[in-house]
Design a protein around this motif. Structure first.
Motif, PDB file in Angstrom:
ATOM      1  N   VAL A 143      24.657   7.048  -8.575  1.00  0.00           N
ATOM      2  CA  VAL A 143      25.198   8.190  -7.824  1.00  0.00           C
ATOM      3  C   VAL A 143      26.721   8.173  -7.801  1.00  0.00           C
ATOM      4  CG1 VAL A 143      23.160   8.543  -6.395  1.00  0.00           C
ATOM      5  CG2 VAL A 143      24.920   6.953  -5.621  1.00  0.00           C
ATOM      6  N   LEU A 144      27.301   6.985  -7.779  1.00  0.00           N
ATOM      7  CA  LEU A 144      28.772   6.905  -7.830  1.00  0.00           C
ATOM      8  C   LEU A 144      29.297   7.375  -9.182  1.00  0.00           C
ATOM      9  CD1 LEU A 144      29.587   3.534  -6.001  1.00  0.00           C
ATOM     10  CD2 LEU A 144      30.106   5.860  -5.219  1.00  0.00           C
ATOM     11  N   SER A 145      28.569   7.044 -10.241  1.00  0.00           N
ATOM     12  CA  SER A 145      28.996   7.437 -11.593  1.00  0.00           C
ATOM     13  C   SER A 145      28.974   8.951 -11.767  1.00  0.00           C
ATOM     14  CB  SER A 145      28.084   6.787 -12.642  1.00  0.00           C
ATOM     15  OG  SER A 145      28.168   5.383 -12.588  1.00  0.00           O
ATOM     16  N   VAL A 146      27.902   9.594 -11.317  1.00  0.00           N
ATOM     17  CA  VAL A 146      27.812  11.040 -11.497  1.00  0.00           C
ATOM     18  C   VAL A 146      28.722  11.780 -10.520  1.00  0.00           C
ATOM     19  CG1 VAL A 146      25.544  11.099 -12.580  1.00  0.00           C
ATOM     20  CG2 VAL A 146      25.699  11.086 -10.077  1.00  0.00           C
ATOM     21  N   GLN A 147      28.949  11.205  -9.343  1.00  0.00           N
ATOM     22  CA  GLN A 147      29.915  11.801  -8.417  1.00  0.00           C
ATOM     23  C   GLN A 147      31.311  11.765  -9.040  1.00  0.00           C
ATOM     24  OE1 GLN A 147      30.930   9.429  -5.058  1.00  0.00           O
ATOM     25  NE2 GLN A 147      32.166  11.010  -4.074  1.00  0.00           N
ATOM     26  N   PHE A 148      31.639  10.646  -9.670  1.00  0.00           N
ATOM     27  CA  PHE A 148      32.934  10.500 -10.335  1.00  0.00           C
ATOM     28  C   PHE A 148      33.069  11.508 -11.477  1.00  0.00           C
ATOM     29  CE2 PHE A 148      35.701   8.535 -13.571  1.00  0.00           C
ATOM     30  CZ  PHE A 148      36.840   8.312 -12.815  1.00  0.00           C
ATOM     31  N   LEU A 149      32.003  11.676 -12.256  1.00  0.00           N
ATOM     32  CA  LEU A 149      32.028  12.625 -13.370  1.00  0.00           C
ATOM     33  C   LEU A 149      32.212  14.052 -12.858  1.00  0.00           C
ATOM     34  CD1 LEU A 149      31.744  13.190 -16.374  1.00  0.00           C
ATOM     35  CD2 LEU A 149      29.252  13.171 -16.101  1.00  0.00           C
ATOM     36  N   PHE A 150      31.539  14.395 -11.780  1.00  0.00           N
ATOM     37  CA  PHE A 150      31.683  15.727 -11.189  1.00  0.00           C
ATOM     38  C   PHE A 150      33.123  15.969 -10.756  1.00  0.00           C
ATOM     39  CE2 PHE A 150      31.758  18.635  -7.587  1.00  0.00           C
ATOM     40  CZ  PHE A 150      30.996  19.702  -8.051  1.00  0.00           C
ATOM     41  N   ALA A 356      28.056   8.928  -0.686  1.00  0.00           N
ATOM     42  CA  ALA A 356      27.259   8.665  -1.889  1.00  0.00           C
ATOM     43  C   ALA A 356      26.307   7.495  -1.666  1.00  0.00           C
ATOM     44  CB  ALA A 356      28.173   8.384  -3.081  1.00  0.00           C
ATOM     45  N   LEU A 357      26.731   6.532  -0.875  1.00  0.00           N
ATOM     46  CA  LEU A 357      25.924   5.326  -0.639  1.00  0.00           C
ATOM     47  C   LEU A 357      25.072   5.425   0.624  1.00  0.00           C
ATOM     48  CD1 LEU A 357      28.605   2.590  -1.505  1.00  0.00           C
ATOM     49  CD2 LEU A 357      26.932   3.683  -3.023  1.00  0.00           C
ATOM     50  N   VAL A 361      22.872   1.450  -0.256  1.00  0.00           N
ATOM     51  CA  VAL A 361      23.279   0.222   0.421  1.00  0.00           C
ATOM     52  C   VAL A 361      23.800   0.469   1.829  1.00  0.00           C
ATOM     53  CG1 VAL A 361      23.754  -1.000  -1.733  1.00  0.00           C
ATOM     54  CG2 VAL A 361      25.570   0.336  -0.661  1.00  0.00           C
ATOM     55  N   LEU A 362      24.252   1.703   2.123  1.00  0.00           N
ATOM     56  CA  LEU A 362      24.736   2.006   3.475  1.00  0.00           C
ATOM     57  C   LEU A 362      23.701   2.800   4.274  1.00  0.00           C
ATOM     58  CD1 LEU A 362      28.506   2.972   2.805  1.00  0.00           C
ATOM     59  CD2 LEU A 362      27.532   0.745   3.429  1.00  0.00           C
TER      60      LEU A 362
END
Length: 446
Positions: A143-150, A356-357, A361-362
């Motif tokens: 989710v962090l990767s696709v958020q970054f790409l967006f 995102a987390l 994990v959060l």
């Protein structure tokens, strides 16, 4: 304001402003909030709030921006120098920061689902879509990767400027969005049992309404029009004096209402056709709709098309949220635009990491019983945006001179503005009173 910081046409402005308004608010949030808040009754309230409260406020924001030709902070300073009113613009920037931080998370989900769809990883696999969505949003690195790409896509477009970036992207994306919607609606309303979904969406059932539903409808009206955060102040600062602000307002509001209507007609008939519930919440488009498309002919094609539409709408809104901060930093200096876009965009990405987390994990971290993502959403939609709307309505109607307001609405228009008194009354009295009453009702739990 440098010459390059201008819309090249009225259509470009309308599509960009409508693109800002038509995004997750209309396509993601509206269906699931309507689904959990009474369907037709919620839609009717949303419609009334949009017309009676959102529309006057939208015109007010356009006047602030076009009359000064300045960014969200500088515009309020120019009209009310040496006063704290510039904090209205700062509040808008803060709100957009928080909004885009969790909005980009959903944008990442959409991007990921679109990739899965075009690679054949969604339909026809015998998947449990509820389990798939849960696994997807709990995969922290994914989710962090696709958020970054967006966010990278958003930054790249905004860094190119108003006419070469935002306007050009919207000129392609917005017409495509409408065409895709029409195709989806034709498919959805022709499904067996679709009429039950249409009835749920268009026939009011006021027994389902509560004070929270009313507040959500108010927040949705502001969210869907992008008012209350001074985005429209920024966008109208690039608008020519020859254009009619009232006509632009009507165009933007009409497009927003039509898209919300189309979203309901595309989604609810399909959901009810398979005997599913519209109360899925934020996961409605990621859990229910794939299951719906999995049961209809050419489902994979229509799901891919829908996700593409979803992605277009999400990006067009993201452009405006980033632009308000970039404009405040650059103040028309194009040499600073690229640097400001990257710095602000990356900062928003970092701010969005907890959202995102929030399902990974959060997941155990809660704020007033809500996940970090849900808390950020509630803060923006139900507190900051209505608060911003309240302050802007007071500023325009009580602080700005009446003759300046009249001159701006007449600029670029032909004939007398016979409705000016009605608009002024709505903005001066009805908008602030309605916001305050809804807030008090929520606090009292009625």
């Amino acid at each position: 304001m440098s010459k390059s910081e201008q819309w090249t046409s009225k259509l470009g402005f309308i599509l960009a402003a409508a693109g800002s308004a038509i995004g997750l608010g209309a396509i993601w949030k509206f269906p699931y909030v309507a689904g959990t808040s009474g369907g037709g009754a919620f839609f009717l309230l949303f419609l009334l709030f949009t017309l009676l409260l959102g529309t006057p406020l939208l015109l007010g924001e356009l006047i602030v921006g076009r009359s000064t030709g300045k960014d969200a902070i500088s515009a309020y300073k120019a009209i009310a120098p040496n006063t704290p009113w510039h904090w209205v613009g700062r509040l808008g920037i803060i709100t957009c920061f928080i909004l885009l931080s969790f909005y980009s998370v959903v944008g990442g989900w959409i991007l990921l689902y679109f990739i899965k769809s075009i690679t054949g990883q969604l339909l026809g696999q015998g998947l449990d879509y509820n389990q798939l969505f849960g696994q997807t949003i709990s995969d922290s690195w994914l989710v962090l990767s696709v958020q970054f790409l967006f966010m990278m896509i958003t930054i790249l477009v905004v860094s190119r400027g108003v006419s070469n970036g935002i306007e050009k992207a919207n000129k392609y994306m917005m017409p495509a969005l409408f065409l895709i919607f029409i195709a989806l609606i034709v498919r959805s309303v022709t499904l067996p049992g679709a009429w039950e979904g249409i009835t749920f969406f268009l026939q009011p059932n006021f027994s389902e309404l509560s004070s929270k539903s009313i507040l959500y409808a108010l927040g949705q009206a502001f969210f869907s029009l992008s008012v209350g955060v001074s985005v429209m102040v920024t966008f109208s600062s690039y608008l020519s004096k020859n254009e009619s602000l009232p006509k632009s307002t009507v165009s933007i509001v009409s497009l927003t209402i039509v898209i919300s209507l189309l979203a309901g007609l595309a989604i609810f008939p399909a959901v009810f056709s398979l005997g599913m519930k519209p109360t899925e919440g934020p996961g409605l488009l990621f859990v229910v709709l794939p299951a719906v498309f999995d049961h209809i002919p050419f489902g994979a094609f229509f799901l891919t098309i829908f996700l593409l539409l979803f992605l277009f709408a999400t990006l067009t809104s993201a452009f405006s949220m980033l632009e308000i901060s970039v404009a405040a930093i650059t103040k028309g200096n194009q040499a600073k635009r690229a640097s400001a876009s990257w710095k602000v965009g990356l900062l928003i990405f970092v701010l969005g990491i907890p959202s995102a987390l929030a399902y990974g994990v959060l997941g155990d971290l809660t704020i007033f019983g809500k996940s970090f993502f849900d808390a950020a959403d509630f803060l923006v939609s139900n507190i900051l945006m209505p608060l911003g709307a309240l302050l802007i309505s007071i500023f325009v109607a009580w602080k700005m001179k009446r003759d300046i307001l009249l001159a701006e609405v007449q600029q670029g228009s032909t004939g007398k503005v016979v409705w000016f008194k009605a608009w002024y009354f709505l903005l001066k009295y009805l908008v602030p009173v309605a916001i305050i009453v809804v807030f008090i009702s929520l606090l009292l739990g009625k």
